[in-house]
Each structure stands twice: as structure tokens, then as C-alpha cells.
Design a protein around this motif. Structure first.
Motif, PDB file in Angstrom:
ATOM      1  N   UNK A  40       0.838  -1.201   0.000  1.00  7.84           N
ATOM      2  CA  UNK A  40       0.000   0.000   0.000  1.00  7.84           C
ATOM      3  C   UNK A  40       0.871   1.249   0.000  1.00  7.84           C
ATOM      4  N   UNK A  41       1.929   1.253   0.798  1.00 12.11           N
ATOM      5  CA  UNK A  41       2.793   2.438   0.875  1.00 12.11           C
ATOM      6  C   UNK A  41       3.406   2.751  -0.489  1.00 12.11           C
ATOM      7  N   UNK A  42       3.847   1.733  -1.205  1.00 14.20           N
ATOM      8  CA  UNK A  42       4.429   1.957  -2.523  1.00 14.20           C
ATOM      9  C   UNK A  42       3.391   2.497  -3.496  1.00 14.20           C
ATOM     10  N   UNK A  43       2.215   1.906  -3.479  1.00 14.43           N
ATOM     11  CA  UNK A  43       1.157   2.321  -4.392  1.00 14.43           C
ATOM     12  C   UNK A  43       0.760   3.774  -4.152  1.00 14.43           C
ATOM     13  N   UNK A  44       0.646   4.168  -2.895  1.00 12.64           N
ATOM     14  CA  UNK A  44       0.255   5.536  -2.571  1.00 12.64           C
ATOM     15  C   UNK A  44       1.372   6.541  -2.816  1.00 12.64           C
ATOM     16  N   UNK A  45       2.619   6.072  -2.840  1.00 16.18           N
ATOM     17  CA  UNK A  45       3.744   6.999  -2.953  1.00 16.18           C
ATOM     18  C   UNK A  45       4.221   7.275  -4.358  1.00 16.18           C
ATOM     19  N   UNK A  46       3.651   6.598  -5.358  1.00 14.61           N
ATOM     20  CA  UNK A  46       4.116   6.793  -6.730  1.00 14.61           C
ATOM     21  C   UNK A  46       3.833   8.215  -7.206  1.00 14.61           C
ATOM     22  N   UNK A 109      -4.805   8.745  -5.244  1.00 16.33           N
ATOM     23  CA  UNK A 109      -4.629   7.353  -4.831  1.00 16.33           C
ATOM     24  C   UNK A 109      -4.901   7.186  -3.343  1.00 16.33           C
ATOM     25  N   UNK A 110      -4.381   8.108  -2.550  1.00 18.00           N
ATOM     26  CA  UNK A 110      -4.610   8.057  -1.097  1.00 18.00           C
ATOM     27  C   UNK A 110      -6.105   8.174  -0.800  1.00 18.00           C
TER      28      UNK A 110
END
Length: 393
Positions: A40-46, A109-110
Motif C-alpha cells: 500500500x505504501x508503494x502504491x500511494x507513494x508513486x 490514490x490516497x
């Protein structure tokens, strides 16, 4: 193997396309599960796009995930095209009575991820070895590995929202035969920094040293790009070298002052136009980057994903609520009609604003003539404005 789980729609990919589709279905009571290979952290941080068409803004409002966007997003009533310092402003609001909104894809995304969690939409992160089965039948299913164990999800439909390198397009029979592609001979080097933008609107600049874009994510966070050779290495570009180049290409003046600061992110992305004209087979459908790529010059990537999933959600809702199949059968044709118009606009903006290798004197004169025409033609400016704010869907 877990063989007892079932849902109506399996969504492969937890980026904006997959998350938005899940919420469009959720508000209509259609069950779905999202499978995402990253954390989740990677997906939200792109770090991705930041300019939202009015249609994308309306979709966020439709699914009730717009509170932060409406509060923090920046409405833009226009943008500038600049060529060797000569500027033409495209007054979006005056020309077509509609604005675009600047709100980063990271933030979208967030917001969508939070909505999925709050509404109980299942998201399975860090899945591996996703395989699609029997999508030519009325009973497709998906298998995947999670925490070392294999799992199975039975479903009615599979939605491939897993990007250009995902499994879904690769699984479509003969998808390669339907691929149409143009690779551009340069890339974009981007820098993100917590500094005030140089202008309250975006500036697209064609300079003898190459293209540059002054963009933003908020009133305190700036996003800049410069055209570079595709062979460039990001480690060869210090922050100071990038800022120096931006000041030259964008014209660091008293009216437009670039504020320097440390980079939060730097990257080089190649430019490509790509469309897979096969967007469905049986009960498998693809959307977003799985189906198409556009140069970022026209700000269409995220917005095309939004229109794709809007069309797909309409078709699935009609199937479940009304028993209608026409929407599902016509999904590809409906989506492609808008996709190719967006591809055309992105291509034309790229042609207008970039210096191409081996560009002839004639080619350059054509760029200058095009900008002169745009400057003196309300019709030309209106055409650009209509496409920039997004064609209706």
C-alpha cells in the motif's frame, strides 16, 4: 488452495484505474476484490500526473471521494504555450467555461485507498503469480500467491487495470496484433520540490535547447520537466544542473521567477504513444495504462484511465441491474473513440512544443507558424481548450 472465495468482479491492479472502478461499482452494490502486487505504501507513494479534466473531477464527486480534492485542489482557468519566450495563453474558462484542477495523482490514490478501506472494499496487497483462467467462459477465476500460499477467486468478470507491464494485456489472445505504437526520440527529466511554483498556471515552453514544463502539485510544491535524450542517466543531473537548465528554457525573469530547492524526487521517463485496440475478450476487460500510453504533454494518462473505467462501470452496472449486454459488447469501441482523440491531442502538443532530432528548418518554421495561427485564432484556441479540459463522456 483456497477455492471458496467468490466475488462479482476481480480487479487486477490497485492504481487509480482499479481503485476508481472499485468505487464506481461499490456505490451500485456490485462486489469486487482488488489484487495489487505492490505494498500500500508503494502504491500511494508513486509520483505521477497532476492535471485533472473536469470529467475526472466529476467522477471523484460522483463516488463521494472528493472532499480533500475540493478543499486542496487548485482550479486552473488557463495555461500558457511559449516558444523562444513568446507566450500565448489558452484561457480555458473564457473559451469553454470549464477549468481543470491541479491535484496530484498521489493524493487521488490516497483518497481512493482510504475510501476502499472505509467502505470495506477488499484489497489484497503484495500478490504474486497472478494467473487468469477461463475468461472465455461464463465462470472465470483468478489464482495468485499471497504469503507463500496459493489462492483462488471465482468471479463473473475480470478487469485488467494493472498497467503497461501487467499480466492482463499479456493474457489477451493476440493482443500484440492490435498494438499501435509510436516511440519518441527523447524523454522527460522531472524534478519535484517543495518550492512555490514559478507561475499560478502551467507553462509549456519550446526552447532551442528543448522542451520545458513548469507545473505544480500545490501552492507550495512544484513539478518541473525538461526534454532530454533517452540515453541520459539521472545520476548525471544534479539539482543545480536541472535548475540551471530550467531557468534557461523557461526564462527566469522578474515576472516568472524559479525558486530553487532540494529535490524530493527526480526521474527520467521515455515518451511513447501506444494503443492496444483489443480491450476485451470474453469476460476479461482492460483499462488505463494496460490499454494505452500517451505522452504526458497533453495531461491525458490518468484522465483516460478515468473515462475507461467509467465506460466499463456503466457496462457492468447495466449488466447487473438491467440484464443488458450491449454496454459490455461495445466497451472497446466506446473507449477507443475517446482514446484516439486523446492520443491525437497529446501527439499534436508534443509536435508543437518539442525540438526533434534532425529537425529541419522547414519543420521549425511549421512550429512557429502553428503557434502564430493559435495566437491569432479564437477557433484554434477553443479547439485546444476543448481537448485540454477533456472531451465529454
Amino acid at each position: 488452495m483456497d477455492t471458496h472465495k467468490k466475488t462479482q468482479v476481480v480487479i487486477v491492479g490497485g492504481g487509480v484505474a482499479g481503485l476508481m472502478l472499485s468505487q464506481l461499482l461499490h456505490v451500485e452494490g456490485i462486489s469486487c476484490v482488488i489484487l495489487e502486487r505492490q505494498t500500500r505504501a508503494y502504491t500511494e507513494g508513486r509520483i505521477r500526473a497532476g492535471v485533472l479534466e473536469f470529467g475526472t473531477v466529476n467522477l471523484m464527486r460522483k463516488i463521494g471521494v472528493s472532499e480533500r480534492m475540493d478543499r486542496l485542489g487548485l482550479l486552473h482557468e488557463g495555461f500558457a504555450l511559449m516558444d523562444d519566450g513568446e507566450k500565448v495563453r489558452i484561457a480555458l474558462h473564457d473559451l469553454v467555461e470549464t477549468d481543470v484542477m491541479v491535484y496530484g495523482q498521489t493524493e487521488i490514490t490516497i483518497d481512493l485507498m482510504d475510501a476502499c478501506v472505509a467502505r470495506g472494499t477488499p484489497i489484497v496487497f503484495e500478490v504474486k503469480d497472478v494467473v487468469l483462467h477461463d475468461f472465455e467462459s461464463s465462470a472465470p477465476y483468478v489464482t495468485y500467491i499471497k504469503d507463500g500460499s496459493q489462492h483462488r477467486l471465482d468471479c463473473d468478470f475480470i478487469a485488467g487495470c494493472d498497467g503497461a507491464h501487467g499480466v492482463c494485456r499479456a493474457t489477451l489472445p493476440d493482443a500484440a496484433k492490435y498494438a499501435v505504437e509510436k516511440v519518441y526520440p527523447f524523454g522527460w527529466l522531472g524534478i519535484l520540490s517543495d518550492v512555490p511554483p514559478m507561475d499560478h498556471e502551467l507553462i509549456y515552453s519550446n526552447h532551442e535547447r528543448g522542451f520545458a514544463l513548469a507545473s505544480q502539485r500545490s501552492s507550495t510544491r512544484s513539478r518541473y520537466y525538461i526534454q532530454c535524450d533517452v540515453t541520459e542517466k539521472i545520476e548525471n543531473w544534479s539539482d543545480d544542473r536541472i535548475w540551471d537548465e530550467l531557468e534557461v528554457r523557461l526564462g527566469d525573469t522578474t515576472d516568472h521567477r524559479i525558486t530553487r530547492g532540494p529535490s524530493l524526487e527526480k526521474s527520467i521517463a521515455p515518451l511513447k504513444s501506444f494503443v492496444c485496440e483489443k480491450m476485451q475478450h470474453g469476460r476479461l476487460f482492460i483499462a488505463g495504462d494496460a490499454a494505452h500510453i500517451v505522452p504526458p504533454t497533453g495531461a491525458k494518462g490518468l484522465n483516460l484511465a478515468a473515462s475507461d473505467v467509467s465506460y466499463l462501470a456503466d457496462a457492468l452496472i447495466a449488466h447487473y441491474k438491467l440484464g443488458e449486454e450491449a454496454g459490455l459488447k461495445g466497451y472497446t469501441d466506446r473507449a477507443l473513440s475517446r482514446i484516439w482523440k486523446a492520443e491525437r491531442f497529446s501527439w499534436s502538443m508534443t509536435q508543437l512544443t518539442h525540438r526533434f532530432p534532425q529537425m529541419t528548418a522547414f519543420d521549425r518554421k511549421m512550429q512557429k507558424a502553428e503557434l502564430s495561427y493559435i495566437r491569432n485564432s479564437a477557433a484554434a484556441q477553443t479547439s485546444i481548450a476543448e481537448n485540454y479540459i477533456g472531451l465529454p463522456y
